[in-house]
Design an enzyme around this catalytic site. Structure first.
Site, PDB file in Angstrom:
ATOM      1  N   TRP A 254       0.810  -1.279   0.118  1.00 30.98           N
ATOM      2  CA  TRP A 254       0.038   0.015  -0.038  1.00 30.98           C
ATOM      3  C   TRP A 254       0.773   1.313  -0.112  1.00 30.98           C
ATOM      4  O   TRP A 254       0.278   2.302  -0.061  1.00 30.98           O
ATOM      5  CB  TRP A 254      -0.921   0.055   1.293  1.00 30.98           C
ATOM      6  CG  TRP A 254      -0.282   0.407   2.481  1.00 30.98           C
ATOM      7  CD1 TRP A 254       0.919   0.022   3.154  1.00 30.98           C
ATOM      8  CD2 TRP A 254      -0.710   1.177   3.440  1.00 30.98           C
ATOM      9  NE1 TRP A 254       1.087   0.550   4.121  1.00 30.98           N
ATOM     10  CE2 TRP A 254       0.163   1.358   4.518  1.00 30.98           C
ATOM     11  CE3 TRP A 254      -1.955   2.195   3.597  1.00 30.98           C
ATOM     12  CZ2 TRP A 254      -0.084   2.081   5.700  1.00 30.98           C
ATOM     13  CZ3 TRP A 254      -2.179   2.988   4.763  1.00 30.98           C
ATOM     14  CH2 TRP A 254      -1.099   2.770   5.730  1.00 30.98           C
ATOM     15  N   GLU A 393       0.755  -2.609  12.641  1.00 29.52           N
ATOM     16  CA  GLU A 393       0.870  -3.960  12.724  1.00 29.52           C
ATOM     17  C   GLU A 393       1.477  -4.749  14.006  1.00 29.52           C
ATOM     18  O   GLU A 393       1.546  -5.710  14.135  1.00 29.52           O
ATOM     19  CB  GLU A 393       2.046  -4.600  11.696  1.00 29.52           C
ATOM     20  CG  GLU A 393       1.718  -3.830  10.278  1.00 29.52           C
ATOM     21  CD  GLU A 393       2.743  -4.032   9.190  1.00 29.52           C
ATOM     22  OE1 GLU A 393       3.738  -4.103   9.611  1.00 29.52           O
ATOM     23  OE2 GLU A 393       2.062  -4.157   8.103  1.00 29.52           O
TER      24      GLU A 393
END
Ligand code: IFM
Length: 696
Positions: A254, A393
């Site tokens: 991304w 994350e």
């Protein structure tokens, strides 16, 4: 000594060495990857024996056995990707090698021409051929006298079976090398192409430190090496580590959301082509959604050739040496980034053809996926999204939970509401015949559009203590004494690895690897965000924004280089000192390898491009929205002046900003005027005219 001349795109290496007998030799080598002829590279070597005479042995080769070993943790993976198809010579000067990738059967051919010169005059030494499997070279021995110069010029043509307008890769390479100019001429044309690119991409910053401009130029240089006008016609995406690094194995992620804004305003042809790369893989994303039980298109977190999900499912923690499950494939927000990129490209360029032929279809399919993923919760009369991961994350699952994924990640939910709205806008804005075709081909029913509209108004966004909550349940996690960890470990960017090596997990704590909720303040202006929240029935004012930003700024350890740029951006108007320091750190990401070893695995292109974008869009306060290009400059105290050119709706606009004035000059072109917004007022800017706006 190595010198990179960014203006002309050439790397020079100078070495002076002596052997055990005290014989001194000077070597100078210049290399280029042509920005003029996309299939040519050149290497020019000059050797001068300073205090001796004798013979110099030269070996000029093509080596197809080079493997990807720069990333230590990948070394045990299969690194043999090429098989030799053939190798040989042609005439006195040429050697060639052709290989094929073992899995995808792409042929790659290289043809090299090596010429030798003494004191600038061509010589013709005897050449002998060296052959090994996957390797071919020419060896020559050249007598030379003290102070004479020996020049070796090697030009290589490279083609693959994916190249266009060729009969076959080897034929293409051999034909090109036979036509190729010498190094000097190649360099002249290459430098001219770079100079032209710089005219479009330059950014002048009068700042407190000279190195800032240099670092920004280095970032632009890397960006243009990865995505140049030569890649416009190719089926390529933009990898997070550029083309010179092996981390993430070249897969596309991304990170383009951080890269496109600079390209949109400078070289929109490149963005268009990168969006088409996604479009060509839409069928695969549709299939992925179907397989997972959803509608529309579910884009993969990491992907390559055919757009299938290639994200890793195991991750090595170098601190403990243990492999642990990796759930990042649940970062479904990648599709939202693609939708955002489609829309931003359209806002800047007004390219309705692109929207009609490709953009709207992508928006519709991404919207469909999310509409089928969202679940209506009657108790709260809102839609929820469960079992995914946000950009941060460190939070792959709830502490102690069996399954992976968290619920109602605020970033994802808000982006979904926004995307559904843009998909509706796109369908509305298409010319009638395209509108009709799209609805027919994609079977878009009125009820479906009504559902999207409803979800975009009734999406659930979690809050806690008056701030946006990163996800449901985040508020129940424990605080972590980051300062204590900072004292114990000198570098706590990767607190996840530290905690796991200690037998703990980041899932338990209110800490973030990278900007997550704050991505919203990065992607949207405060006006747009307030409107978006109010459409969903929530309040989003300056006070909530400030408290949300402060809350996450304290708990983020910037384990991704993408994080500092977001924080620098969102803090630029509220904590200018902290913002500036984060910006400087982001600028040093690769120059100083601030993560201690990751630059060796490849540059961080997202951070590079967005540092330039901070100077361009954030400090100038540029927002392309609807038919208006808004400006709201706010220079940091350390920046005196800015000057750069942007492309907006076929205008080339020179932007100049100092403490008192914003000056816009649109170059003469035969195009309609554009609308410029400043302090709530909208004015027209015609080609060949200027606007001067008082910042005080
Ligand atoms: O895409 C990013 C991700 O957000 C954080 N880890 C690194 C990836 C590649 O840059």
């Amino acid at each position: 000594r190595q010198e990179l001349d960014m203006l002309n795109g050439i790397l020079t290496r100078k070495v002076k060495f002596a052997d055990r007998q005290g014989r001194q030799t000077q070597l100078r080598q210049r290399r280029l990857v042509s920005m003029d002829s996309p299939n040519l590279v050149g290497l020019e070597t000059t050797i001068i024996p300073v205090n001796w005479s004798g013979r110099i042995q030269i070996l000029s080769a093509l080596d197809g056995r080079v493997s990807n070993t720069l990333v230590e943790r990948y070394r045990q993976l299969n690194n043999e990707h090429l098989e030799q198809v053939g190798a040989g010579t042609s005439g006195e000067e040429l050697i060639w090698l052709q290989v094929e990738t073992v899995q995808s059967h792409i042929r790659i051919a290289e043809a090299a021409r090596t010429r030798a010169f003494r004191d600038g005059r061509p010589i013709h030494p005897r050449r002998s051929i060296v052959r090994k499997l996957g390797y071919v070279g020419q060896e020559m021995e050249i007598p030379i006298k003290e102070g004479q110069s020996l020049g070796i010029e090697k030009i290589v043509a490279i083609y693959s079976s994916r190249d266009r307008a060729i009969s076959e890769s080897l034929i293409g390479a051999l034909e090109e090398i036979r036509r190729a100019d010498d190094f000097a001429e190649l360099y002249k044309r290459h430098a001219r192409s770079w100079n032209r690119l710089w005219e479009r991409c330059n950014i002048e910053v009068a700042a407190s430190h000279d190195w800032i401009s240099q670092a920004l130029n280095l970032h632009i240089f890397h960006l243009l090496q990865t995505a140049s006008t030569h890649s416009v016609d190719l089926d390529v995406g933009i990898p997070p580590r550029g083309l010179n690094g092996e981390a993430y194995r070249g897969l596309i992620m991304w990170d383009e959301i951080f890269i496109f804004p600079f390209l949109n305003l400078r070289l929109p042809d490149i963005t268009r082509s990168l969006l088409l790369y996604r479009y060509r893989r839409l069928h695969r994303a549709r299939w992925a959604a179907r397989q997972a039980g959803y509608e529309g298109a579910m884009f993969p977190w990491q992907s390559g050739s055919d757009g299938r999900e290639e994200g890793q499912t195991w991750h090595l923690n170098p601190m403990s040496g243990c492999w642990i499950p990796d759930h990042t494939q649940l970062e479904r927000h990648i599709g939202l980034a693609i939708a955002y990129n489609v829309w931003q490209y359209y806002q800047v360029t007004g390219d309705l053809d692109f929207m009609s032929s490709y953009g709207a279809e992508m928006l519709v399919e991404i919207a469909r996926f999310w509409a089928s993923k969202a679940q209506y919760n009657e108790c709260i009369d809102r839609y929820e999204i469960r079992g995914i991961m946000g950009p941060d994350e460190f939070h792959e699952k709830y502490p102690g939970a069996e399954g992976a994924g968290i619920d109602n990640n605020a970033y994802t939910n808000v982006m979904v509401a926004w995307t559904l709205g843009r998909a509706l806008d796109a369908i509305q804005q298409l010319p009638l015949e395209h509108h009709r075709d799209l609805r027919e081909v994609l079977h878009i029913r009125d009820e479906e559009l009504a559902l999207w509209d409803h979800i975009s108004r009734r999406m659930y966004v979690p809050f806690h203590d008056g701030i946006v909550n990163q996800f449901d349940g985040y508020e129940r996690l424990e605080e972590l004494d980051m300062a204590a960890y900072g004292r114990k470990y000198c570098n706590i960017h990767r607190l996840d690895r530290i905690l796991r090596a200690e037998g703990d997990t980041p899932d338990r704590y209110k800490i973030s690897k990278q900007a997550d909720v704050l991505m919203l303040f990065y992607l949207f202006s405060s006006d747009e965000l307030s409107e978006l929240f109010s459409k969903m029935g929530y309040r989003m004012d300056q006070d909530i924004m400030s408290r949300t930003i402060d809350y996450y700024a304290e708990r983020t350890c910037h384990g991704s280089t993408l994080s500092r740029v977001v924080h620098a951006w969102v803090l630029s108007r509220r904590d200018r000192e902290l913002s500036w320091n984060l910006f400087l750190e982001a600028l040093r990401s690769d120059i100083s390898d601030i993560q201690g070893g990751t630059t060796h695995e490849g540059i961080h292109l997202g951070a590079m491009a967005s540092t330039v974008d901070i100077v361009q869009r954030c400090y100038a306060g540029i927002e392309a929205r609807g038919e208006v290009l808004w400006f709201d400059p706010c220079l940091p105290l350390e920046v005196e002046r800015l000057r750069f050119d942007i492309e907006y709706r076929h205008h080339q606009v020179e932007v100049g900003i100092d403490r008192n004035r914003l000056r816009l000059i649109s170059l003469t072109r035969d195009v309609a005027p554009i609308k410029i917004g400043f302090k709530g007022k909208i004015q027209e800017l015609s080609p060949g005219s200027a606007l001067e706006l008082d910042l005080n």
